[in-house]
Scaffold this active site. Sequence first.
Site, PDB file in Angstrom:
ATOM      1  N   ASP A   1      -1.128   3.856 -11.701  1.00  0.00           N
ATOM      2  CA  ASP A   1      -1.037   3.099 -10.457  1.00  0.00           C
ATOM      3  C   ASP A   1       0.379   2.573 -10.286  1.00  0.00           C
ATOM      4  O   ASP A   1       0.591   1.430  -9.903  1.00  0.00           O
ATOM      5  CB  ASP A   1      -2.052   1.946 -10.448  1.00  0.00           C
TER       6      ASP A   1
ATOM      7  N   LYS B   1       4.139   6.654  -6.916  1.00  0.00           N
ATOM      8  CA  LYS B   1       3.384   7.894  -6.738  1.00  0.00           C
ATOM      9  C   LYS B   1       4.243   9.126  -7.038  1.00  0.00           C
ATOM     10  O   LYS B   1       3.721  10.150  -7.487  1.00  0.00           O
ATOM     11  CB  LYS B   1       2.811   7.985  -5.314  1.00  0.00           C
TER      12      LYS B   1
ATOM     13  N   ASP C   1      -4.764   6.269  -8.984  1.00  0.00           N
ATOM     14  CA  ASP C   1      -5.097   5.580  -7.740  1.00  0.00           C
ATOM     15  C   ASP C   1      -4.174   6.015  -6.607  1.00  0.00           C
ATOM     16  O   ASP C   1      -3.080   6.537  -6.833  1.00  0.00           O
ATOM     17  CB  ASP C   1      -4.997   4.057  -7.960  1.00  0.00           C
ATOM     18  N   ASN C   2      -4.637   5.789  -5.378  1.00  0.00           N
ATOM     19  CA  ASN C   2      -3.840   6.002  -4.155  1.00  0.00           C
ATOM     20  C   ASN C   2      -3.347   7.433  -3.979  1.00  0.00           C
ATOM     21  O   ASN C   2      -2.238   7.655  -3.497  1.00  0.00           O
ATOM     22  CB  ASN C   2      -2.639   5.042  -4.124  1.00  0.00           C
TER      23      ASN C   2
ATOM     24  N   GLU D   1      -7.399  -0.613  -0.744  1.00  0.00           N
ATOM     25  CA  GLU D   1      -7.754  -1.950  -1.206  1.00  0.00           C
ATOM     26  C   GLU D   1      -7.372  -3.034  -0.194  1.00  0.00           C
ATOM     27  O   GLU D   1      -6.307  -2.988   0.402  1.00  0.00           O
ATOM     28  CB  GLU D   1      -7.073  -2.254  -2.545  1.00  0.00           C
TER      29      GLU D   1
END
Length: 259
Positions: free
Chosen positions: A183, A186, A211-212, A241
């Site tokens: 996380d 990216k 994540d993401n 989120e």
Amino acid sequence: MVSGAIALAFLPLVLTFIIRYRYYFVLFYRAVLVRMWYDCKTGLSREERAFQYVLTHAIPGDPESILETFDLWCSKVEFISNIGPKKGKIMDRMLSEHCPLTVLELGSHCGYSTVRIARALPLGARLYSVEMDARNAAIAEKIIRLAGFDDDTVELIASPSDEVIPRLRADYGLERLDFVFMDHWKKCYRPDLQALEGSGLLGKGSVVLADNVLFPGAPNFIRHVRKSGLYEWKIHRATLEYSKGIRDGMAELVYQGIK
């Protein structure tokens, strides 16, 4: 008259655009404009403000209270991109199913996900949490200790992930990683996953959760996972989120090795 008629003609398009992307405008307001206002008003960083709120509202030594207080601050006061409660429950379930003994977190930020992972680990497990920003790492350290976790359970490493991963075996004595949570930046997902593959620390059944991967997205990471043939994988679809209407997701990878 002509300019007025042209403006009127474009009005439906403008309204359609605003309605379609309204959730992104709200996110920009909460994540950027509100942050800038509080930065100027308080002289503190957003992360420092979050810590002050948690320190004054949460119960020390109670991880659930720490997380709930964080969630309240991120929902009602300022936006911070933690994994959050909804996607967090997916991670909770995975940790319960796999019972990992050695966990690597890439991207501690304020320590929210670190606390979330640590509280779900079995007795004797250890979490190595990596944060490249020294100021954020200092705040994460305070949050982790406030939640009641000591160095035997959580070791915080303040250094860039691309420098830490090659040293995990030599400097930290690791032989295998059972669970990895990504996380951080990216753009680092793919090179860091490749570094983990090359390190030999991923064994059959090792789990990587990223994540993401849909927003803001990690297309190169997904492309590598798809082409490598090293994983069984799927995407858990969710919303971003502390936001509504913005689609996001987490990639769950289970390492199979070279077939």
